[in-house]
Each structure stands twice: as structure tokens, then as C-alpha cells.
Scaffold this active site. Structure first.
Site, mmCIF file in Angstrom:
data_model
loop_
_atom_site.group_PDB
_atom_site.id
_atom_site.type_symbol
_atom_site.label_atom_id
_atom_site.label_comp_id
_atom_site.label_asym_id
_atom_site.label_seq_id
_atom_site.Cartn_x
_atom_site.Cartn_y
_atom_site.Cartn_z
ATOM 1 N N ARG A 24 -18.418 10.924 95.056
ATOM 2 C CA ARG A 24 -19.227 11.576 96.074
ATOM 3 C C ARG A 24 -18.464 11.758 97.385
ATOM 4 O O ARG A 24 -17.432 11.149 97.601
ATOM 5 C CB ARG A 24 -20.490 10.735 96.342
ATOM 6 C CG ARG A 24 -20.140 9.310 96.769
ATOM 7 C CD ARG A 24 -21.348 8.408 96.892
ATOM 8 N NE ARG A 24 -20.946 7.117 97.437
ATOM 9 C CZ ARG A 24 -21.629 6.406 98.307
ATOM 10 N NH1 ARG A 24 -22.783 6.846 98.753
ATOM 11 N NH2 ARG A 24 -21.208 5.252 98.744
ATOM 12 N N THR A 135 -10.677 1.373 103.910
ATOM 13 C CA THR A 135 -10.628 2.331 102.806
ATOM 14 C C THR A 135 -9.916 3.613 103.227
ATOM 15 O O THR A 135 -10.169 4.153 104.303
ATOM 16 C CB THR A 135 -12.067 2.688 102.369
ATOM 17 O OG1 THR A 135 -12.719 1.491 101.970
ATOM 18 C CG2 THR A 135 -12.062 3.676 101.208
ATOM 19 N N LYS A 160 -7.324 -0.165 101.019
ATOM 20 C CA LYS A 160 -8.002 0.090 99.741
ATOM 21 C C LYS A 160 -7.984 1.598 99.519
ATOM 22 O O LYS A 160 -8.612 2.356 100.258
ATOM 23 C CB LYS A 160 -9.432 -0.439 99.792
ATOM 24 C CG LYS A 160 -10.201 -0.158 98.517
ATOM 25 C CD LYS A 160 -11.424 -1.039 98.435
ATOM 26 C CE LYS A 160 -12.610 -0.267 97.933
ATOM 27 N NZ LYS A 160 -13.751 -1.126 97.642
ATOM 28 N N LYS A 162 -8.728 4.982 97.565
ATOM 29 C CA LYS A 162 -9.635 5.589 96.594
ATOM 30 C C LYS A 162 -8.845 6.560 95.717
ATOM 31 O O LYS A 162 -8.146 7.447 96.229
ATOM 32 C CB LYS A 162 -10.742 6.362 97.322
ATOM 33 C CG LYS A 162 -11.715 5.461 98.084
ATOM 34 C CD LYS A 162 -12.675 4.743 97.151
ATOM 35 C CE LYS A 162 -13.786 4.051 97.924
ATOM 36 N NZ LYS A 162 -14.636 3.238 97.041
ATOM 37 N N ASP A 190 -9.122 1.615 94.229
ATOM 38 C CA ASP A 190 -10.496 1.695 93.723
ATOM 39 C C ASP A 190 -10.654 3.027 93.000
ATOM 40 O O ASP A 190 -10.641 4.079 93.620
ATOM 41 C CB ASP A 190 -11.503 1.596 94.876
ATOM 42 C CG ASP A 190 -12.939 1.496 94.360
ATOM 43 O OD1 ASP A 190 -13.144 1.584 93.129
ATOM 44 O OD2 ASP A 190 -13.853 1.318 95.194
ATOM 45 N N GLU A 218 -9.746 -1.721 91.184
ATOM 46 C CA GLU A 218 -11.198 -1.893 91.150
ATOM 47 C C GLU A 218 -11.833 -0.847 90.244
ATOM 48 O O GLU A 218 -11.528 0.346 90.353
ATOM 49 C CB GLU A 218 -11.725 -1.754 92.585
ATOM 50 C CG GLU A 218 -13.214 -1.883 92.726
ATOM 51 C CD GLU A 218 -13.646 -1.943 94.194
ATOM 52 O OE1 GLU A 218 -12.784 -2.156 95.068
ATOM 53 O OE2 GLU A 218 -14.837 -1.768 94.452
ATOM 54 N N ASP A 243 -16.689 -3.707 89.940
ATOM 55 C CA ASP A 243 -17.621 -3.356 91.016
ATOM 56 C C ASP A 243 -18.913 -2.829 90.375
ATOM 57 O O ASP A 243 -19.878 -3.571 90.206
ATOM 58 C CB ASP A 243 -16.983 -2.325 91.959
ATOM 59 C CG ASP A 243 -17.878 -1.979 93.141
ATOM 60 O OD1 ASP A 243 -18.928 -2.632 93.301
ATOM 61 O OD2 ASP A 243 -17.541 -1.057 93.907
ATOM 62 N N LYS A 267 -21.556 -7.200 96.381
ATOM 63 C CA LYS A 267 -22.160 -6.422 97.465
ATOM 64 C C LYS A 267 -23.628 -6.809 97.526
ATOM 65 O O LYS A 267 -24.292 -6.853 96.477
ATOM 66 C CB LYS A 267 -22.061 -4.914 97.195
ATOM 67 C CG LYS A 267 -20.654 -4.355 97.300
ATOM 68 C CD LYS A 267 -20.613 -2.877 96.963
ATOM 69 C CE LYS A 267 -19.190 -2.353 96.985
ATOM 70 N NZ LYS A 267 -19.055 -1.092 96.233
ATOM 71 N N ASP A 321 -13.831 -6.691 102.055
ATOM 72 C CA ASP A 321 -13.781 -5.219 102.174
ATOM 73 C C ASP A 321 -15.057 -4.792 102.897
ATOM 74 O O ASP A 321 -15.965 -4.237 102.300
ATOM 75 C CB ASP A 321 -13.680 -4.619 100.757
ATOM 76 C CG ASP A 321 -13.771 -3.108 100.749
ATOM 77 O OD1 ASP A 321 -13.404 -2.476 101.764
ATOM 78 O OD2 ASP A 321 -14.216 -2.542 99.722
ATOM 79 N N ASP A 323 -15.548 -2.643 105.662
ATOM 80 C CA ASP A 323 -14.968 -1.701 106.620
ATOM 81 C C ASP A 323 -15.934 -0.615 107.083
ATOM 82 O O ASP A 323 -15.552 0.243 107.871
ATOM 83 C CB ASP A 323 -13.707 -1.056 106.043
ATOM 84 C CG ASP A 323 -13.997 -0.241 104.781
ATOM 85 O OD1 ASP A 323 -15.124 -0.345 104.244
ATOM 86 O OD2 ASP A 323 -13.108 0.499 104.339
HETATM 87 MG MG MG Z 1 -15.837 0.157 94.557
#
Ligand code: MG
Length: 370
Positions: A24, A135, A160, A162, A190, A218, A243, A267, A321, A323
């Protein structure tokens, strides 16, 4: 201290730049804010973002689950009975993890106010300063390298990254960032479920063979595919973190016992709040697995609560993490937790120490006793 009413609001905060993952693109943080008021005038704050593609929840479903199902079971109850309250929250409705998290965050905030102590001290205490990564969104290679170097300038020591959009391009992205960073920061990947198991093995082995050392990868594969993640974990040296495959304690245990991952990403919006986040950390520690604590793209209320958990459970939660506040254009929440780039500091203010929320729009909805 008895729960008298539960009110709702919305908080919107623009991001510095769009947040892009394999799943997304997000332009702003938009949270449901919950205010639990007690008979002695204390206010506990909670929050939850809508992450339909991860937890299946929308703002509407969060508000409905809390106002119609969870809140009526809490009105009139004492904050002293925190364990009873969190049990009520967890067993009032299946799933709806972010709704439950918002309520638990507000309950722990009040529990701290009741005993005049910050939440992390009531959870057992710890160091009040923690360090987060930042990130780097998935984008063109030049843009990702530029963002990585800008993060180093701000003092971040862990990035991190993506990935997960295109395996061959992902390898080029990581190699370019790794070369530019040149050992000045640790690199986490990730993939946000973006690869098939075989693609994940190919990408990670290619990176390993070319000398790119990653701290972890991840969620390389689809969250439901525990066998697929185990396939990856058995074939690469890079530590694998779950995750989207791990929400509450039961799933975390399945992942750990099956050796599908070495690390669990906790989380609050996936565990259903603080009580289960602690269970996941304790379970992981019992089985020798490590945890990272993460957050959604959410306001700093939920992230502050996660920071308290991270500080108190630092023996099990060895990576952070958190952020989201750094990715926002500004932080409208005045709380006991200060987010200064990579450094997160927790004050001695009771509960979460929230004293104001700039731009909070209250909704015309209040749950009270009958
Ligand atoms: Mg993740």
C-alpha cells in the site's frame, strides 16, 4: 477510580512523504482516538489506526466494536482491577485486535495515573531511553539511496528497507543502499509478504553471496504461509522475522515451535494491546526467540504505549521499530514519551503522561452507564 464514560475522536497527521510498501501507499496518519473518563476526573487515552490489509479493521469497525461491544462491559468497573478489565476486553469479541489495543492502551494509561507511575515502571521498570530504526519506503533506487543517506545524517544507526515488489530489482535496491551506507548502519529488510518462498530464498542467497550482511528479513512470504516461511528459514543464514504471520500469543508460539522464524515482530495493533504483547515477549523469551517491537503508521499515542512495553521488556524485546512519529510532519500529541529521531525517551509522568492532543476532532459519540 471507576470508568464513567468512553468518548471517541479522530486525529489526522500528514506524513513528511508518502509511505510505500509492497501492499500500500499511505499519505497521512489517521487514528481513532479513545478517551476513557473516570469518576474522579482522570482521562485515559488510547488510539488505533485502520489497517484493513493487515488486521482487517477500518475506522468504522474499530468504533463499532468498542462502542457497541467492548465499552458496555467496562463502564462502572474499577481501574484497580486491571487484569479483570483486560480479560473483559480480550474475551468480549473475537479478532478486532486494533480496537482491543486502543482500549487497553487507555486502561494502562489510567492504571499508571492511579498509582502515580509511568506504565513501564508498573510493567517492571527498565531503561527509560530506547533506540529505534527508521523505515525507508520502497521506491526508485536513487530515491531509496538518498533517503537512506538522509537517515544516517539524522543519526539513525539501523535502517529498515521496504522491498518485495520485484525480486531482481529488490536485489539491486539493497546492493545500492548497502554500498552507499558502507557499514555505517545495520540493514533490516521488510518484504511485506511480497515474495514467494522460492523467490525469497533466491534473493536472500544472492545477497548473502555478494557479501551483503542483513540484520534480519521480515515477513518474506504471505502471512498465512507458515510452511513457506519455514522453507525460507531453513535455507538462508539471514535471521527471519514474522510480522503478518504472528498476531497474538498462540500464533507467535506456532511460528517459534515450527521454527518458521527466529524473531517475532510484536505490534500492539496485532496482539490486541499491552497484556498480550507482554505474553508474546515472555513466550518468545521462554523459547529463546527474540522480539522486535513495531508499530503501524499511527499516531504517537499507540507508539508511546509500545515504547513503555519495549522499555519494560528489554530482555526479550531487543529491537525497536517505532518510527511512525519520525515519519509524521509533526507530533500533535504532548505525552510523557519524546520522539527525537532515533532516540525515544520516557519521562516519569504517570500513565502515558498525555496532556494535550492538538487538532483532535471529537465525534458525537459517548458511551455512558445506564
Ligand atoms: Mg512489517
Amino acid at each position: 477510580m471507576k470508568i464513567q464514560s468512553i468518548q471517541f475522536g479522530m486525529l489526522r497527521v500528514p506524513l513528511k512523504s508518502p509511505f510505500k510498501t509492497a501492499l500500500r501507499t499511505v499519505e497521512q496518519v489517521e487514528d481513532v482516538i479513545l478517551i476513557i473518563e473516570t469518576d474522579n476526573g482522570c482521562r485515559g487515552y488510547g488510539s488505533a489506526p485502520a489497517t484493513a490489509v493487515i488486521t482487517g479493521e477500518t475506522h468504522g469497525s474499530i468504533i463499532e466494536a468498542i462502542s457497541k461491544v467492548i465499552a458496555p462491559r467496562l463502564i462502572g468497573r474499577s481501574i484497580e482491577d486491571l487484569n479483570d478489565l483486560t480479560n473483559r476486553v480480550q474475551h468480549s469479541i473475537v479478532k478486532n485486535y486494533s480496537a482491543k489495543a486502543a482500549v487497553e492502551i487507555a486502561l494502562y494509561d489510567l492504571f499508571g495515573q492511579l498509582y502515580d507511575a509511568p506504565v513501564y515502571k508498573l510493567l517492571g521498570g527498565g531503561d527509560n531511553v530506547i533506540t529505534t530504526d527508521i523505515t525507508i519506503s520502497v521506491d526508485y533506487i536513487d530515491k531509496m539511496v538518498e533517503d537512506a543517506l538522509a537517515a544516517l545524517e539524522l543519526g539513525f544507526e539501523t535502517l529498515k528497507i521496504k522491498v518485495g515488489k520485484d525480486p531482481a530489482l529488490d536485489v539491486e535496491r539493497i546492493k545500492a543502499i548497502h554500498a552507499a551506507v558502507n557499514d555505517r548502519a545495520l540493514i533490516r529488510l521488510d518484504a511485506n509478504q511480497g515474495w514467494t518462498p522460492k523467490q525469497a530464498v533466491r534473493v536472500l542467497r544472492t545477497l548473502e553471496e555478494s557479501g551483503v550482511q542483513l540484520e534480519l528479513v521480515e515477513q518474506p512470504v504471505c502471512g498465512d504461509d507458515i510452511d513457506g516461511m519455514k522453507y525460507v528459514n531453513e535455507r538462508v543464514d539471514t535471521p527471519v522475522m514474522a510480522d503478518e504471520s504472528s498476531f497474538g500469543p498462540r500464533q507467535a508460539m506456532d511460528v517459534i515451535i515450527n521454527r518458521a522464524a527466529d524473531i517475532i515482530n510484536i505490534k500492539l495493533m496485532k496482539t490486541g494491546g499491552i497484556s498480550n504483547a507482554i505474553k508474546v515477549a515472555d513466550l518468545s523469551g521462554t523459547f529463546g526467540a527474540k522480539c522486535l517491537i513495531g508499530c503501524m503508521l499511527e499516531s504517537s499515542i499507540g507508539v508511546a504505549a509500545a515504547a513503555h512495553v519495549a522499555a519494560a521488556k528489554s530482555a526479550e524485546i531487543t529491537m525497536v521499530d517505532l518510527d511512525a512519529p519520525s515519519l509524521c510532519a509533526f507530533d500533535p500529541v504532548q505525552s510523557g514519551v519524546t520522539f527525537n529521531h532515533s532516540e525515544i525517551t520516557i519521562s516519569d509522568a504517570p500513565g502515558l503522561g498525555i496532556t494535550g492532543i492538538e487538532g483532535l476532532e471529537m465525534l458525537d459519540l459517548k458511551v455512558v452507564g445506564t
